[in-house]
Design an enzyme around this catalytic site. Structure first.
Site, PDB file in Angstrom:
ATOM      1  N   ASP A   1     -87.818   5.013   1.598  1.00 38.02           N
ATOM      2  CA  ASP A   1     -88.954   5.934   1.526  1.00 38.02           C
ATOM      3  C   ASP A   1     -89.701   5.944   2.850  1.00 38.02           C
ATOM      4  OD1 ASP A   1     -89.330   6.902  -1.440  1.00 38.02           O
ATOM      5  OD2 ASP A   1     -88.553   4.867  -1.461  1.00 38.02           O
TER       6      ASP A   1
ATOM      7  N   LYS B   1     -87.299   1.403  -3.164  1.00 36.01           N
ATOM      8  CA  LYS B   1     -87.529   1.067  -4.577  1.00 36.01           C
ATOM      9  C   LYS B   1     -87.663  -0.438  -4.798  1.00 36.01           C
ATOM     10  CE  LYS B   1     -87.926   3.266  -7.371  1.00 36.01           C
ATOM     11  NZ  LYS B   1     -89.270   3.634  -7.900  1.00 36.01           N
TER      12      LYS B   1
HETATM   13  C1  RUB Z   1     -86.565   6.642  -5.044  1.00 40.96           C
HETATM   14  C2  RUB Z   1     -86.136   5.691  -3.971  1.00 40.96           C
HETATM   15  C3  RUB Z   1     -85.121   6.203  -2.997  1.00 40.96           C
HETATM   16  C4  RUB Z   1     -85.827   6.728  -1.739  1.00 40.96           C
HETATM   17  C5  RUB Z   1     -84.874   7.490  -0.836  1.00 40.96           C
HETATM   18  O1  RUB Z   1     -87.683   6.176  -5.794  1.00 40.96           O
HETATM   19  O2  RUB Z   1     -86.632   4.589  -3.837  1.00 40.96           O
HETATM   20  O3  RUB Z   1     -84.240   5.187  -2.610  1.00 40.96           O
HETATM   21  O4  RUB Z   1     -86.869   7.594  -2.113  1.00 40.96           O
HETATM   22  O5  RUB Z   1     -84.436   8.648  -1.491  1.00 40.96           O
HETATM   23  P1  RUB Z   1     -88.354   7.162  -6.895  1.00 40.96           P
HETATM   24  P2  RUB Z   1     -83.803   9.908  -0.721  1.00 40.96           P
HETATM   25  O6  RUB Z   1     -87.257   7.574  -7.813  1.00 40.96           O
HETATM   26  O7  RUB Z   1     -89.376   6.321  -7.552  1.00 40.96           O
HETATM   27  O8  RUB Z   1     -88.937   8.319  -6.130  1.00 40.96           O
HETATM   28  O9  RUB Z   1     -82.570   9.399  -0.029  1.00 40.96           O
HETATM   29  O10 RUB Z   1     -83.485  10.863  -1.833  1.00 40.96           O
HETATM   30  O11 RUB Z   1     -84.796  10.435   0.255  1.00 40.96           O
END
Ligand code: RUB
Length: 268
Positions: A174, A184
């Site tokens: 994130d 996460k």
């Molecule tokens: C989602 C999460 C993902 C990152 C990256 O957490 O931790 O690993 O957001 O995602 P939640 P992306 O489901 O609580 O939002 O690669 O899709 O950007």
């Protein structure tokens, strides 16, 4: 649906995690912002998810750039990531992942479409079970998936009780900060066990997730953990966790496959 309704629906879907994952959130926020491109919309959208620097970056860019130009970045970035992951994965690899990351899932699907044969171990990711979404999407593309409850991740990563040796851990992110990444909750435990088992940990992420600022960890609703819990039990529900860069073997972004230090020097 009228514009106002659509705007509010997107906000609601981001807030109640129907739209999840950093990239999907940023893209949905962009769509909402362009329905009403005002300071007040931006403020409302920023407030929804505190652990998402890419959301802020995209909304800042939206003030001066077209939606198409910003979306083009996501496409180019994902394509580059896909190719890098494809080169890294070998036939017969057992890849471990957690939660649901679009960057990770897309790269694995691409690798499978280019005919590499590997399998995936993943964790269900309580309390919202985003791991099921990952498992379904991978299975649909013909990738063999084995799902574990979160508390079995030590077994999954340690070749115990009949599991195979995991060859690589791929985690999304994130936020990419100077000292490490945020992903996460559960991600740091996974990275620590992987390190002790000598399994390389790869972060797969769009570089737009980097932030020089302090990134707070979002605390989610307590009833996600235990609905109607007795009143005298304290519950905590941190949605994300910091992973120190010392556990990260390499970070894979559209900038290449780099050590975390090198990546940071490039983007900062
Ligand atoms: C989602 C999460 C993902 C990152 C990256 O957490 O931790 O690993 O957001 O995602 P939640 P992306 O489901 O609580 O939002 O690669 O899709 O950007």
């Amino acid at each position: 649906m009228n514009k106002k309704k659509e705007f509010n629906q997107i906000l609601k879907n981001i807030k109640n995690i129907k739209i999840q994952g950093a990239k999907n959130i940023a893209k949905a926020a962009l769509k909402a912002y362009f329905l009403f491109p005002t300071k007040s919309s931006k403020k409302k959208l920023l407030y929804l998810r505190p652990t998402e620097p890419m959301l802020e970056r995209v909304l800042n860019l939206a003030e001066k750039n077209s939606k198409e130009k910003i979306l083009e970045h996501f496409k180019i970035s994902q394509n580059k990531i896909n190719n890098l992951v494809y080169k890294l994965i070998k036939n017969k690899d057992v890849v471990f992942t957690h939660c649901h990351s679009t960057n990770v899932v897309n790269a694995l699907v691409y690798t499978r479409k280019k005919r590499k044969k590997f399998e995936v171990y993943n964790t269900e990711t309580r309390p919202l079970f985003q791991g099921r979404k990952t498992a379904k999407e991978l299975k649909k593309e013909g990738i063999k998936v084995t799902m574990f409850v979160d508390s079995a991740l030590g077994i999954a990563l340690s070749k115990e009780l009949g599991t195979k040796k995991v060859s690589k851990v791929f985690l999304g992110a994130d936020a990419l900060t100077k000292k490490g990444i945020i992903n996460k909750v559960g991600s740091e435990v996974i990275a620590k066990i992987a390190k002790s088992e000598k399994i390389p940990v790869f972060i797969v992420a769009d570089s737009w997730k980097f932030s020089r600022k302090f990134v707070p960890i979002e605390q989610r609703k307590l009833n996600e953990v235990w609905d109607k819990a007795p009143k005298n039990i304290k519950i905590r529900n941190p949605a994300f966790e910091f992973v120190d860069k010392k556990y990260i073997t390499k970070i894979i972004t559209e900038q290449g496959v780099l050590s975390y230090e090198k990546f940071w020097r490039k983007v900062k």
